[in-house]
Design an enzyme around this catalytic site. Structure first.
Site, PDB file in Angstrom:
ATOM      1  N   LYS A   1       0.975  -9.664 -32.590  1.00  0.00           N
ATOM      2  CA  LYS A   1      -0.365  -9.766 -32.015  1.00  0.00           C
ATOM      3  C   LYS A   1      -0.380 -10.851 -30.938  1.00  0.00           C
ATOM      4  CE  LYS A   1      -1.344  -6.686 -35.043  1.00  0.00           C
ATOM      5  NZ  LYS A   1      -1.334  -5.269 -34.633  1.00  0.00           N
TER       6      LYS A   1
ATOM      7  N   ASP B   1       0.790  -6.249 -29.270  1.00  0.00           N
ATOM      8  CA  ASP B   1      -0.531  -5.647 -29.452  1.00  0.00           C
ATOM      9  C   ASP B   1      -1.600  -6.664 -29.074  1.00  0.00           C
ATOM     10  OD1 ASP B   1      -2.756  -4.265 -30.235  1.00  0.00           O
ATOM     11  OD2 ASP B   1      -2.117  -3.955 -32.317  1.00  0.00           O
TER      12      ASP B   1
ATOM     13  N   GLU C   1       0.461  -2.487 -26.731  1.00  0.00           N
ATOM     14  CA  GLU C   1      -0.592  -1.701 -27.380  1.00  0.00           C
ATOM     15  C   GLU C   1      -1.972  -2.242 -27.027  1.00  0.00           C
ATOM     16  OE1 GLU C   1       0.304  -0.742 -31.464  1.00  0.00           O
ATOM     17  OE2 GLU C   1      -1.822  -0.596 -31.952  1.00  0.00           O
TER      18      GLU C   1
ATOM     19  N   ASP D   1      -4.850   2.166 -29.044  1.00  0.00           N
ATOM     20  CA  ASP D   1      -5.231   2.099 -30.456  1.00  0.00           C
ATOM     21  C   ASP D   1      -6.759   2.163 -30.573  1.00  0.00           C
ATOM     22  OD1 ASP D   1      -5.564   1.586 -33.129  1.00  0.00           O
ATOM     23  OD2 ASP D   1      -4.521  -0.325 -33.172  1.00  0.00           O
TER      24      ASP D   1
ATOM     25  N   LYS E   1      -5.671   5.993 -36.304  1.00  0.00           N
ATOM     26  CA  LYS E   1      -6.151   5.337 -37.519  1.00  0.00           C
ATOM     27  C   LYS E   1      -7.134   6.289 -38.197  1.00  0.00           C
ATOM     28  CE  LYS E   1      -5.312   0.431 -37.047  1.00  0.00           C
ATOM     29  NZ  LYS E   1      -4.855  -0.014 -35.737  1.00  0.00           N
TER      30      LYS E   1
HETATM   31 MG    MG Z   1      -3.205  -2.066 -32.772  1.00  0.00          MG
END
Ligand code: MG
Length: 343
Positions: free
Chosen positions: A165, A193, A218, A241, A265
Protein backbone atom coordinates in the site's frame (compact mmCIF):
# COMPACT_ATOMS: atom_id res chain seq x y z
CA UNK A 1 -37.49 -25.45 -3.30
CA UNK A 2 -38.56 -22.26 -1.52
CA UNK A 3 -36.91 -19.85 0.87
CA UNK A 4 -38.81 -19.91 4.18
CA UNK A 5 -36.55 -17.98 6.53
CA UNK A 6 -33.72 -15.42 6.37
CA UNK A 7 -31.70 -14.86 9.56
CA UNK A 8 -29.13 -12.11 10.08
CA UNK A 9 -26.37 -11.62 12.67
CA UNK A 10 -24.00 -8.71 13.23
CA UNK A 11 -20.41 -9.64 14.04
CA UNK A 12 -17.58 -7.30 15.05
CA UNK A 13 -14.22 -8.30 13.58
CA UNK A 14 -11.32 -6.63 15.43
CA UNK A 15 -8.14 -6.54 13.32
CA UNK A 16 -5.04 -8.15 14.82
CA UNK A 17 -3.31 -4.80 14.40
CA UNK A 18 -4.36 -1.39 13.03
CA UNK A 19 -4.07 -1.12 9.26
CA UNK A 20 -3.35 1.94 7.12
CA UNK A 21 -4.16 2.50 3.47
CA UNK A 22 -2.92 5.30 1.25
CA UNK A 23 -0.14 6.67 3.37
CA UNK A 24 -2.25 6.89 6.50
CA UNK A 25 -5.31 8.43 4.85
CA UNK A 26 -7.44 5.48 5.87
CA UNK A 27 -6.91 3.71 9.21
CA UNK A 28 -8.89 0.66 10.25
CA UNK A 29 -9.08 -1.20 13.57
CA UNK A 30 -12.35 -3.16 13.44
CA UNK A 31 -14.74 -4.35 10.74
CA UNK A 32 -18.53 -4.70 10.97
CA UNK A 33 -19.62 -7.94 9.35
CA UNK A 34 -23.11 -9.22 8.56
CA UNK A 35 -23.63 -12.98 8.57
CA UNK A 36 -26.76 -14.30 6.91
CA UNK A 37 -28.43 -17.71 6.74
CA UNK A 38 -31.18 -18.64 4.30
CA UNK A 39 -33.34 -21.67 5.16
CA UNK A 40 -35.55 -23.54 2.72
CA UNK A 41 -38.61 -25.76 2.90
CA UNK A 42 -36.44 -28.73 1.85
CA UNK A 43 -34.14 -28.39 4.84
CA UNK A 44 -31.16 -27.08 2.87
CA UNK A 45 -29.60 -23.90 4.30
CA UNK A 46 -27.04 -21.52 2.84
CA UNK A 47 -24.70 -18.99 4.44
CA UNK A 48 -23.54 -15.60 3.21
CA UNK A 49 -21.46 -12.72 4.54
CA UNK A 50 -21.20 -9.04 3.73
CA UNK A 51 -18.39 -7.02 5.26
CA UNK A 52 -17.29 -3.60 3.98
CA UNK A 53 -13.72 -2.55 4.79
CA UNK A 54 -14.81 -0.03 7.42
CA UNK A 55 -17.20 2.78 6.58
CA UNK A 56 -14.80 5.17 4.80
CA UNK A 57 -13.28 2.93 2.13
CA UNK A 58 -16.29 2.53 -0.20
CA UNK A 59 -19.89 3.78 -0.34
CA UNK A 60 -20.89 0.84 1.84
CA UNK A 61 -21.35 0.23 5.57
CA UNK A 62 -22.44 -2.62 7.81
CA UNK A 63 -25.67 -1.07 9.04
CA UNK A 64 -26.55 -0.37 5.41
CA UNK A 65 -26.29 -4.06 4.57
CA UNK A 66 -28.61 -5.02 7.40
CA UNK A 67 -31.12 -2.27 6.56
CA UNK A 68 -31.07 -3.35 2.91
CA UNK A 69 -31.60 -7.01 3.76
CA UNK A 70 -34.54 -5.92 5.92
CA UNK A 71 -36.06 -4.26 2.82
CA UNK A 72 -35.52 -7.30 0.61
CA UNK A 73 -36.09 -10.32 2.85
CA UNK A 74 -39.87 -10.54 2.74
CA UNK A 75 -39.82 -10.36 -1.08
CA UNK A 76 -37.57 -13.41 -1.25
CA UNK A 77 -39.67 -15.66 0.98
CA UNK A 78 -41.27 -18.33 -1.21
CA UNK A 79 -38.75 -17.90 -4.05
CA UNK A 80 -36.41 -20.63 -5.33
CA UNK A 81 -32.89 -19.69 -4.13
CA UNK A 82 -31.26 -21.78 -6.87
CA UNK A 83 -32.59 -19.46 -9.57
CA UNK A 84 -29.87 -16.90 -9.03
CA UNK A 85 -30.70 -14.62 -11.96
CA UNK A 86 -34.34 -14.47 -10.87
CA UNK A 87 -33.34 -13.76 -7.27
CA UNK A 88 -31.10 -10.91 -8.45
CA UNK A 89 -33.84 -9.46 -10.66
CA UNK A 90 -36.22 -9.41 -7.69
CA UNK A 91 -33.61 -7.60 -5.58
CA UNK A 92 -32.79 -5.11 -8.36
CA UNK A 93 -36.44 -4.24 -8.95
CA UNK A 94 -37.13 -3.79 -5.24
CA UNK A 95 -33.93 -1.89 -4.43
CA UNK A 96 -32.10 -0.40 -7.44
CA UNK A 97 -28.39 0.04 -6.89
CA UNK A 98 -26.94 -0.81 -3.45
CA UNK A 99 -25.00 -3.79 -4.83
CA UNK A 100 -23.12 -4.36 -1.56
CA UNK A 101 -26.43 -5.02 0.21
CA UNK A 102 -27.27 -7.92 -2.10
CA UNK A 103 -24.00 -9.82 -2.01
CA UNK A 104 -24.59 -11.81 1.20
CA UNK A 105 -28.02 -12.92 -0.02
CA UNK A 106 -26.60 -13.93 -3.39
CA UNK A 107 -23.76 -15.82 -1.67
CA UNK A 108 -26.16 -17.77 0.56
CA UNK A 109 -28.29 -18.70 -2.47
CA UNK A 110 -25.19 -20.02 -4.28
CA UNK A 111 -24.39 -22.06 -1.16
CA UNK A 112 -27.86 -23.61 -1.33
CA UNK A 113 -27.52 -24.23 -5.08
CA UNK A 114 -24.23 -26.04 -4.52
CA UNK A 115 -25.55 -28.13 -1.63
CA UNK A 116 -28.70 -29.12 -3.49
CA UNK A 117 -26.68 -30.07 -6.60
CA UNK A 118 -24.12 -31.83 -4.39
CA UNK A 119 -21.36 -29.84 -6.09
CA UNK A 120 -18.60 -27.66 -4.64
CA UNK A 121 -19.20 -24.00 -5.48
CA UNK A 122 -16.25 -23.79 -7.88
CA UNK A 123 -17.61 -26.67 -9.97
CA UNK A 124 -21.08 -25.16 -9.94
CA UNK A 125 -19.52 -21.91 -11.18
CA UNK A 126 -17.94 -23.73 -14.08
CA UNK A 127 -14.50 -25.12 -13.31
CA UNK A 128 -12.03 -26.39 -10.73
CA UNK A 129 -8.62 -25.33 -12.01
CA UNK A 130 -5.81 -27.59 -10.77
CA UNK A 131 -3.37 -25.04 -9.33
CA UNK A 132 -3.81 -23.64 -5.81
CA UNK A 133 -4.84 -19.96 -5.79
CA UNK A 134 -2.08 -17.66 -4.50
CA UNK A 135 -3.06 -15.30 -1.69
CA UNK A 136 -1.75 -11.76 -2.04
CA UNK A 137 -0.19 -10.35 1.09
CA UNK A 138 -1.48 -7.00 2.26
CA UNK A 139 1.41 -4.79 3.27
CA UNK A 140 0.31 -1.73 5.27
CA UNK A 141 1.85 1.62 4.40
CA UNK A 142 5.01 2.38 6.37
CA UNK A 143 8.59 3.45 5.90
CA UNK A 144 10.37 1.79 2.98
CA UNK A 145 12.32 -0.50 5.33
CA UNK A 146 9.23 -1.34 7.41
CA UNK A 147 7.42 -2.36 4.25
CA UNK A 148 10.33 -4.48 3.02
CA UNK A 149 10.50 -6.19 6.43
CA UNK A 150 6.77 -6.88 6.20
CA UNK A 151 7.16 -8.37 2.72
CA UNK A 152 9.88 -10.63 4.13
CA UNK A 153 7.57 -11.82 6.93
CA UNK A 154 5.00 -12.77 4.29
CA UNK A 155 7.66 -14.53 2.19
CA UNK A 156 8.55 -16.60 5.25
CA UNK A 157 4.90 -17.78 5.31
CA UNK A 158 5.02 -18.84 1.65
CA UNK A 159 3.53 -15.78 -0.05
CA UNK A 160 4.78 -14.87 -3.53
CA UNK A 161 2.20 -12.19 -4.42
CA UNK A 162 2.45 -8.92 -2.48
CA UNK A 163 0.09 -5.96 -2.42
CA UNK A 164 2.04 -3.03 -1.03
CA UNK A 165 0.00 0.00 0.00
CA UNK A 166 1.42 3.33 -1.16
CA UNK A 167 0.01 6.78 -1.84
CA UNK A 168 -0.23 10.35 -0.52
CA UNK A 169 3.50 11.22 -0.42
CA UNK A 170 5.03 11.14 -3.88
CA UNK A 171 8.72 11.38 -2.91
CA UNK A 172 8.35 8.74 -0.22
CA UNK A 173 6.31 6.51 -2.52
CA UNK A 174 9.10 6.56 -5.11
CA UNK A 175 11.53 5.59 -2.34
CA UNK A 176 9.23 2.83 -1.10
CA UNK A 177 8.63 1.35 -4.53
CA UNK A 178 12.25 1.52 -5.62
CA UNK A 179 13.41 -0.30 -2.47
CA UNK A 180 10.71 -2.98 -2.78
CA UNK A 181 11.32 -3.39 -6.53
CA UNK A 182 15.09 -3.68 -6.03
CA UNK A 183 14.44 -6.53 -3.61
CA UNK A 184 11.82 -8.30 -5.74
CA UNK A 185 12.58 -11.99 -6.21
CA UNK A 186 12.16 -14.18 -9.27
CA UNK A 187 8.63 -15.58 -9.45
CA UNK A 188 7.14 -12.87 -7.26
CA UNK A 189 4.32 -10.54 -8.31
CA UNK A 190 4.32 -7.08 -6.74
CA UNK A 191 1.38 -4.71 -6.62
CA UNK A 192 1.76 -1.09 -5.62
CA UNK A 193 -1.72 -0.15 -4.54
CA UNK A 194 -2.42 3.56 -4.07
CA UNK A 195 -6.08 3.04 -3.20
CA UNK A 196 -7.02 6.22 -5.17
CA UNK A 197 -4.57 8.45 -3.30
CA UNK A 198 -2.69 10.13 -6.16
CA UNK A 199 -3.75 12.96 -8.40
CA UNK A 200 -3.07 12.14 -12.04
CA UNK A 201 0.09 14.29 -12.15
CA UNK A 202 1.36 12.58 -8.98
CA UNK A 203 0.68 9.12 -10.38
CA UNK A 204 2.40 10.00 -13.66
CA UNK A 205 5.42 11.28 -11.73
CA UNK A 206 5.67 8.12 -9.63
CA UNK A 207 5.11 5.65 -12.46
CA UNK A 208 7.63 7.39 -14.72
CA UNK A 209 10.22 7.58 -11.91
CA UNK A 210 10.32 3.85 -11.27
CA UNK A 211 12.96 2.03 -13.25
CA UNK A 212 13.07 -1.66 -14.03
CA UNK A 213 9.69 -2.40 -12.48
CA UNK A 214 7.50 -4.96 -14.17
CA UNK A 215 4.99 -4.78 -11.37
CA UNK A 216 1.41 -3.59 -11.25
CA UNK A 217 0.05 -0.24 -10.11
CA UNK A 218 -3.40 -0.61 -8.64
CA UNK A 219 -6.05 2.12 -8.52
CA UNK A 220 -3.59 5.02 -8.77
CA UNK A 221 -6.33 7.69 -8.79
CA UNK A 222 -9.93 8.23 -7.73
CA UNK A 223 -11.82 8.01 -11.02
CA UNK A 224 -11.65 6.07 -14.28
CA UNK A 225 -11.15 9.38 -16.14
CA UNK A 226 -8.08 10.11 -14.03
CA UNK A 227 -6.70 6.60 -14.45
CA UNK A 228 -7.25 6.88 -18.22
CA UNK A 229 -5.14 10.05 -18.14
CA UNK A 230 -2.35 8.23 -16.30
CA UNK A 231 -2.65 5.31 -18.74
CA UNK A 232 -1.77 7.64 -21.63
CA UNK A 233 1.48 8.75 -20.00
CA UNK A 234 3.02 5.47 -18.82
CA UNK A 235 3.70 1.97 -20.05
CA UNK A 236 3.39 0.44 -16.55
CA UNK A 237 0.59 -2.10 -16.19
CA UNK A 238 -2.36 -0.61 -14.30
CA UNK A 239 -5.16 -2.21 -12.31
CA UNK A 240 -8.58 -0.88 -11.35
CA UNK A 241 -9.99 -1.85 -7.98
CA UNK A 242 -12.27 0.67 -6.26
CA UNK A 243 -13.27 2.08 -9.66
CA UNK A 244 -15.04 -1.14 -10.69
CA UNK A 245 -18.63 -1.33 -9.47
CA UNK A 246 -20.77 -2.28 -12.46
CA UNK A 247 -20.56 -4.14 -15.74
CA UNK A 248 -20.70 -0.73 -17.43
CA UNK A 249 -17.48 0.22 -15.61
CA UNK A 250 -15.83 -2.98 -16.79
CA UNK A 251 -16.92 -2.49 -20.40
CA UNK A 252 -15.52 1.03 -20.32
CA UNK A 253 -12.21 -0.13 -18.79
CA UNK A 254 -11.83 -2.63 -21.63
CA UNK A 255 -13.15 -0.43 -24.46
CA UNK A 256 -10.98 2.55 -23.56
CA UNK A 257 -7.91 0.48 -22.63
CA UNK A 258 -7.80 2.03 -19.14
CA UNK A 259 -6.31 -0.98 -17.35
CA UNK A 260 -4.93 -4.45 -17.94
CA UNK A 261 -6.12 -5.79 -14.60
CA UNK A 262 -9.25 -5.49 -12.50
CA UNK A 263 -9.84 -6.43 -8.89
CA UNK A 264 -13.28 -8.02 -8.67
CA UNK A 265 -14.42 -7.62 -5.09
CA UNK A 266 -17.52 -9.74 -4.66
CA UNK A 267 -19.27 -7.55 -2.11
CA UNK A 268 -18.60 -4.35 -4.03
CA UNK A 269 -19.94 -5.65 -7.36
CA UNK A 270 -23.08 -7.13 -5.76
CA UNK A 271 -22.37 -10.84 -5.34
CA UNK A 272 -21.13 -13.94 -7.10
CA UNK A 273 -23.76 -13.74 -9.84
CA UNK A 274 -22.50 -10.36 -11.03
CA UNK A 275 -18.88 -11.29 -10.37
CA UNK A 276 -19.31 -14.32 -12.61
CA UNK A 277 -20.51 -12.14 -15.49
CA UNK A 278 -17.48 -9.89 -15.00
CA UNK A 279 -15.18 -12.91 -14.89
CA UNK A 280 -16.53 -14.14 -18.23
CA UNK A 281 -16.12 -10.70 -19.81
CA UNK A 282 -12.52 -10.53 -18.56
CA UNK A 283 -11.75 -14.00 -19.89
CA UNK A 284 -13.27 -13.06 -23.26
CA UNK A 285 -11.29 -9.84 -23.55
CA UNK A 286 -7.95 -10.75 -21.98
CA UNK A 287 -8.22 -8.70 -18.80
CA UNK A 288 -6.28 -10.14 -15.86
CA UNK A 289 -8.07 -10.48 -12.52
CA UNK A 290 -7.62 -10.37 -8.78
CA UNK A 291 -10.52 -11.89 -6.85
CA UNK A 292 -11.35 -10.67 -3.35
CA UNK A 293 -14.08 -9.62 -1.02
CA UNK A 294 -14.10 -6.28 0.76
CA UNK A 295 -13.59 -7.97 4.12
CA UNK A 296 -14.96 -10.69 6.33
CA UNK A 297 -14.27 -14.06 7.86
CA UNK A 298 -13.59 -17.52 6.49
CA UNK A 299 -17.12 -17.47 5.11
CA UNK A 300 -16.46 -14.66 2.61
CA UNK A 301 -12.96 -15.99 1.95
CA UNK A 302 -14.36 -19.41 1.04
CA UNK A 303 -16.67 -17.91 -1.58
CA UNK A 304 -13.69 -15.98 -2.94
CA UNK A 305 -11.47 -19.07 -3.00
CA UNK A 306 -14.04 -21.13 -4.89
CA UNK A 307 -14.72 -18.34 -7.37
CA UNK A 308 -11.02 -17.77 -8.02
CA UNK A 309 -10.50 -21.52 -8.44
CA UNK A 310 -12.67 -21.35 -11.58
CA UNK A 311 -10.22 -19.03 -13.38
CA UNK A 312 -7.16 -20.38 -15.28
CA UNK A 313 -3.99 -19.32 -13.47
CA UNK A 314 -2.62 -16.84 -16.03
CA UNK A 315 -5.84 -14.82 -15.81
CA UNK A 316 -6.05 -14.76 -12.00
CA UNK A 317 -3.06 -13.35 -10.15
CA UNK A 318 -4.41 -14.01 -6.69
CA UNK A 319 -6.90 -13.52 -3.91
CA UNK A 320 -6.79 -12.00 -0.43
CA UNK A 321 -7.36 -13.67 2.91
CA UNK A 322 -9.13 -11.26 5.23
CA UNK A 323 -9.65 -13.99 7.85
CA UNK A 324 -5.92 -13.86 8.63
CA UNK A 325 -6.23 -10.18 9.62
CA UNK A 326 -9.15 -10.51 12.05
CA UNK A 327 -9.32 -12.08 15.48
CA UNK A 328 -12.75 -13.74 15.18
CA UNK A 329 -13.38 -17.08 13.48
CA UNK A 330 -17.08 -18.07 13.32
CA UNK A 331 -16.41 -21.48 11.74
CA UNK A 332 -13.23 -23.00 13.22
CA UNK A 333 -11.78 -25.81 11.14
CA UNK A 334 -14.13 -25.21 8.21
CA UNK A 335 -13.85 -23.50 4.84
CA UNK A 336 -10.89 -22.29 2.80
CA UNK A 337 -7.72 -21.82 4.83
CA UNK A 338 -4.34 -20.33 4.09
CA UNK A 339 -1.80 -23.06 3.39
CA UNK A 340 1.67 -21.68 2.62
CA UNK A 341 0.24 -18.51 1.08
CA UNK A 342 -2.40 -20.25 -1.05
CA UNK A 343 -6.05 -21.32 -0.85
MG1 MG B 1 -6.71 -2.57 -4.03
Amino acid sequence: MEINRISVWQLDLPLHKPYWLSGGRLKFEQLDSTILRIDTDEGVSGWGEGCPWGVTYLPAFGKGIRAGIDELATLLIGKDPRQLDAINRIMDLALPGHPYVKSAIDMACWDIAGKSANLPLCELLGSREPAPVPIASSVSTGSPQEMLDEVQRFRDQGYRVHSCKVGADVALDIERINLLAANERAGEIMFYDANRAWLPREAITVLNSITGVSSWFEQPCETLDEIAQVRRHTSCPIGVDEGLHTMEDLIRIQRDGIAELVNIKINRVGGLTRARRMRDFCLATGITMLIMDTGGTVLADTAVAHFAQTIPAPSCLGVWSCQDMVSVDPAPGQGARNVDGCF
